[in-house]
Design an enzyme around this catalytic site. Sequence first.
Site, short mmCIF file in Angstrom:
data_model
loop_
_atom_site.label_atom_id
_atom_site.label_comp_id
_atom_site.label_asym_id
_atom_site.label_seq_id
_atom_site.Cartn_x
_atom_site.Cartn_y
_atom_site.Cartn_z
N ARG A 49 -1.30 -9.04 -20.81
CA ARG A 49 -2.24 -8.81 -21.96
C ARG A 49 -1.67 -7.54 -22.86
NH1 ARG A 49 -4.56 -3.82 -21.61
NH2 ARG A 49 -6.71 -4.25 -22.94
N ASP A 80 -6.81 1.17 -25.45
CA ASP A 80 -7.23 1.10 -24.11
C ASP A 80 -7.28 2.24 -23.52
OD1 ASP A 80 -7.00 -1.56 -23.73
OD2 ASP A 80 -4.77 -1.39 -23.05
N GLU A 140 2.73 -7.50 8.15
CA GLU A 140 2.68 -6.00 7.95
C GLU A 140 3.76 -5.73 6.90
OE1 GLU A 140 0.04 -6.42 10.14
OE2 GLU A 140 0.62 -4.09 9.36
N PRO A 142 0.75 -1.29 0.08
CA PRO A 142 0.21 -0.03 0.00
C PRO A 142 0.95 1.21 -0.01
CG PRO A 142 -0.96 -1.65 1.70
CD PRO A 142 0.44 -2.03 1.20
C1 LIG Z 1 4.74 -5.09 1.64
O1 LIG Z 1 3.99 -4.59 2.59
C2 LIG Z 1 2.61 -4.99 2.74
C3 LIG Z 1 1.98 -4.55 3.93
C4 LIG Z 1 0.70 -4.69 4.11
C5 LIG Z 1 -0.17 -5.51 2.96
C6 LIG Z 1 0.74 -5.69 1.83
C7 LIG Z 1 0.10 -6.39 0.77
O2 LIG Z 1 -0.40 -5.52 -0.42
C8 LIG Z 1 -1.23 -4.73 -0.38
O3 LIG Z 1 -2.24 -4.76 0.62
C9 LIG Z 1 -1.54 -3.71 -1.40
C10 LIG Z 1 -0.71 -3.60 -2.67
N1 LIG Z 1 -1.16 -2.63 -3.36
N2 LIG Z 1 -2.38 -2.10 -2.96
C11 LIG Z 1 -2.45 -2.69 -1.71
C12 LIG Z 1 2.04 -5.61 1.79
#
Ligand SMILES: COc1cccc(COC(=O)c2cn[nH]c2)c1
Length: 252
Positions: free
Chosen positions: A163, A178, A121, A94
């Site tokens: 794709r 697209d 996390e 994220p």
């Molecule tokens: C690498 O650190 C973390 C921490 C928490 C969750 C995640 C999984 O990825 C997502 O949640 C995500 C990816 N793009 N939008 C959301 C990865």
Amino acid sequence: MRVDIISIFPEYFAPLDVSLMGKARERGILDIHLHQLRDWTHDVHKTVDDTPYGGGPGMVMKPEVWGEAVDAVIEGGRAARGADALPRLVVPTPSGRPFTQEVALEYAEEPWLLFAPARYEGIDSRVVAEYGERLRADEVSIGDYVLAGGEAAVLVMVEAVGRLLPGVLGNARSVADDSFAPGAMANLLEGPVYTKPPVWRGHEVPEVLLSGHHGRIARWRRDEALRRTLDRRPELVARLDRDGLDKHDRRV
Ligand SMILES: COc1cccc(COC(=O)c2cn[nH]c2)c1
């Protein structure tokens, strides 16, 4: 294109065996290799995570396990691609830079991608730092929300990139058409689409689309795309204002 994916849930990627991605693999356009992260643990419980330094909730994925896994997968890929080959490392998170069609187009040019979906996390930050010293290592977000793990994000990115590879989409469909693709429709959302019957439950297809008048159809489609973009993604129109409105657009 070679794609390696390291995960504690490799079975999550079964969908890549079906449909468009499955065919691309059968035809050798995509060469996907899945790896179980726990294969690089050495304890009886196959531990991949530990408590975060500095305290706080949740667990962090251990750097040693990821380091051994990434090193091994690079060696494996080099056996096939040459002793100096290096992948581009992609860590979905994220807190990453936004994954857009532009990034998908950039990745579609890469000969070798290595995806590292995290759980918990996240992965100890030294892993991206370590590999960032000798290869392209990107932390990338597919949207502003938190998933339980990066696997779903990898599926999204592999499909968005796959794709775009030559030969994956039938000739009838050009990726240049697209929405978000560079060009006349760049930064615009696709407008409404219709097919037969001309009337369905009392709903009629817009007359202009049945007119055969290609100029008016193109104008109508652009107007509808602008209208929808203004309504749903006004921030994209601001970008258009700089780059992409033509003299007919003002009146929408
Ligand atoms: C690498 O650190 C973390 C921490 C928490 C969750 C995640 C999984 O990825 C997502 O949640 C995500 C990816 N793009 N939008 C959301 C990865």
